[in-house]
Design a protein around this motif. Structure first.
Motif, PDB file in Angstrom:
ATOM      1  N   GLY A  57      30.725  39.275  34.050  1.00 54.00           N
ATOM      2  CA  GLY A  57      30.553  38.899  35.443  1.00 54.00           C
ATOM      3  C   GLY A  57      31.196  37.562  35.761  1.00 54.00           C
ATOM      4  O   GLY A  57      31.858  36.936  34.915  1.00 54.00           O
ATOM      5  N   PRO A  58      31.011  37.078  37.016  1.00 54.94           N
ATOM      6  CA  PRO A  58      31.608  35.802  37.422  1.00 54.94           C
ATOM      7  C   PRO A  58      31.020  34.632  36.650  1.00 54.94           C
ATOM      8  O   PRO A  58      29.865  34.651  36.253  1.00 54.94           O
ATOM      9  N   ASN A  59      31.837  33.600  36.417  1.00 52.25           N
ATOM     10  CA  ASN A  59      31.414  32.400  35.678  1.00 52.25           C
ATOM     11  C   ASN A  59      30.866  32.753  34.298  1.00 52.25           C
ATOM     12  O   ASN A  59      29.928  32.121  33.810  1.00 52.25           O
ATOM     13  N   SER A  60      31.425  33.779  33.680  1.00 53.22           N
ATOM     14  CA  SER A  60      30.868  34.269  32.415  1.00 53.22           C
ATOM     15  C   SER A  60      30.915  33.206  31.312  1.00 53.22           C
ATOM     16  O   SER A  60      29.981  33.107  30.506  1.00 53.22           O
TER      17      SER A  60
ATOM     18  N   ARG B 162      28.136  30.739  32.139  1.00 51.91           N
ATOM     19  CA  ARG B 162      26.835  31.399  32.000  1.00 51.91           C
ATOM     20  C   ARG B 162      26.514  31.654  30.532  1.00 51.91           C
ATOM     21  O   ARG B 162      25.370  31.451  30.091  1.00 51.91           O
TER      22      ARG B 162
END
Length: 375
Positions: free
Chosen positions: A85-88, A91
């Motif tokens: 997903g975004p900013n993996s 995160r």
């Protein structure tokens, strides 16, 4: 990843103090990230973002866990989803940091220092119940993170010697989770005979802590609900209806405690601790109101008559199942009130002197006992 993971020491040393963390994290990020960060301003923004994410992930996934093995299992189960997903990249690194923080916190909680601090904490919280009563009254905007900070502040002002920031937040988080678990328990149906946990210092403190914890969870659930689109709200309602229908026989008896306590019971069953609570009170309110105003059981003066009508309606498959169950639970209360009124009237009208030929004067009493003794 390497630069972000290198923040474990500063995030642990300055947990609860984002400004101090940011100051310590920037040079580490600049050194470890190399050309990935262009200047100190980018490093500062990244440090601030990472701190907020670590705090949120810890609260969401790890804070409720008090066993290191459970924490490992949780991390391994969610590690893959954190890497997508975004900013993996961010995160995934923050997820690892939150995991390591929880492991360090559990290690600390098992130390003699922490056990001593916990013993003092229960005494502090018991003595400051009025503070938490005030927090409950002013809890319209309270969140769990803010409440954890308030608990930590209360302990910081009272425990000597002072605890390090990470130790303080670890104990505050532990106490908050205890309060959440207490608040999420099913209400007592038999209030008079309930074994309320007030017999010791820990139980008294937990009761004081639990109401603000419930308020904070409800505030967060309501805020998440308010951000849903109309389609998402409709989908949530459809899911809730199915869950509600399956559990209504179990939770209907709690309707007699009033709307708020009934909702507490619904939330305890549908979202057991430590599961995240959802805002369902907007869905429950019209159903509860309709059931409380229902005339289905009008004229039923005893439990037996309520049950007979209930079975007849179920057999005929008439009416809404949820309304029927709630109205039945409320009708049982009404029938008990009527039975109590009948008993009270009987006792009021009963003439014991006439019924049992009891003496009414001292002379009659004297004569009675003289006759009994043969004198």
């Amino acid at each position: 990843q390497r630069a972000l993971r290198a923040l474990l020491a500063p995030v642990q040393a300055h947990f609860g103090d984002p400004q101090a963390f940011r100051a310590a994290a920037v040079p580490i990020l600049m050194r470890e990230a190399g050309t990935a960060l262009s200047d100190a301003k980018d490093a500062e923004a990244l440090a601030e973002q990472a701190y907020r994410m670590v705090q949120r992930l810890r609260a969401q996934h790890f804070r409720a866990m008090d066993n290191p093995v459970q924490v490992d299992i949780q991390y391994k189960a969610l590690e893959h989803s954190a890497a997508t997903g975004p900013n993996s990249t961010l995160r995934q690194a923050c997820f690892w940091l939150a995991y390591r923080l929880q492991q360090a916190g559990l290690l600390y909680l098992r130390s003699p220092e922490a056990q001593n601090a916990l013993a003092k904490s229960w005494q502090v919280l018991e003595n400051r119940r009025e503070l938490f009563a005030k927090t409950t009254a002013e809890s319209a905007t309270l969140t769990l993170d803010r409440y954890e900070a308030l608990i930590a502040q209360s302990l910081q002002e009272s425990i000597t010697p002072p605890l390090a920031s990470f130790s303080l937040l670890t104990i505050a988080g532990y106490l908050l989770e205890k309060a959440r678990a207490t608040a999420r328990a099913l209400p007592e149906l038999d209030v008079q005979g309930a074994n309320m946990p007030t017999q010791n210092r820990e139980g008294t403190a937990l009761l004081a802590l639990s109401e603000p914890a419930r308020g904070a969870e409800l505030n967060e659930a309501k805020a998440r609900f308010s951000r849903l689109t109309a389609d998402e709200t409709a989908k949530r309602f459809d899911e809730f209806k199915l869950q509600f229908l399956r559990t209504i026989p179990r939770i209907a008896p709690y309707a007699v405690l009033g709307f708020d306590k009934f909702c507490d019971a619904v939330e305890a069953v549908l979202y057991p601790y430590p599961q995240q609570m959802e805002w369902i009170r907007a869905f429950v309110k019209p159903v509860y109101t309709n059931a409380s105003q229902s005339t289905i059981f009008d004229g039923c003066a005893t439990d037996q008559s309520v049950e007979q009508r209930y079975q007849a309606l179920r057999k005929a498959k008439r009416g809404n199942t949820v309304i029927l169950e709630l109205a039945r639970a409320l009708a049982f209360t009404k029938s008990k009130v009527k039975e109590a009124e009948v008993r009270e009237t009987l006792l009021t009208e009963l003439d014991l002197v006439k019924e049992f030929d009891w003496p009414t004067t001292l002379e009659q009493v004297t004569a009675y006992w003289a006759a009994k003794s043969g004198g």
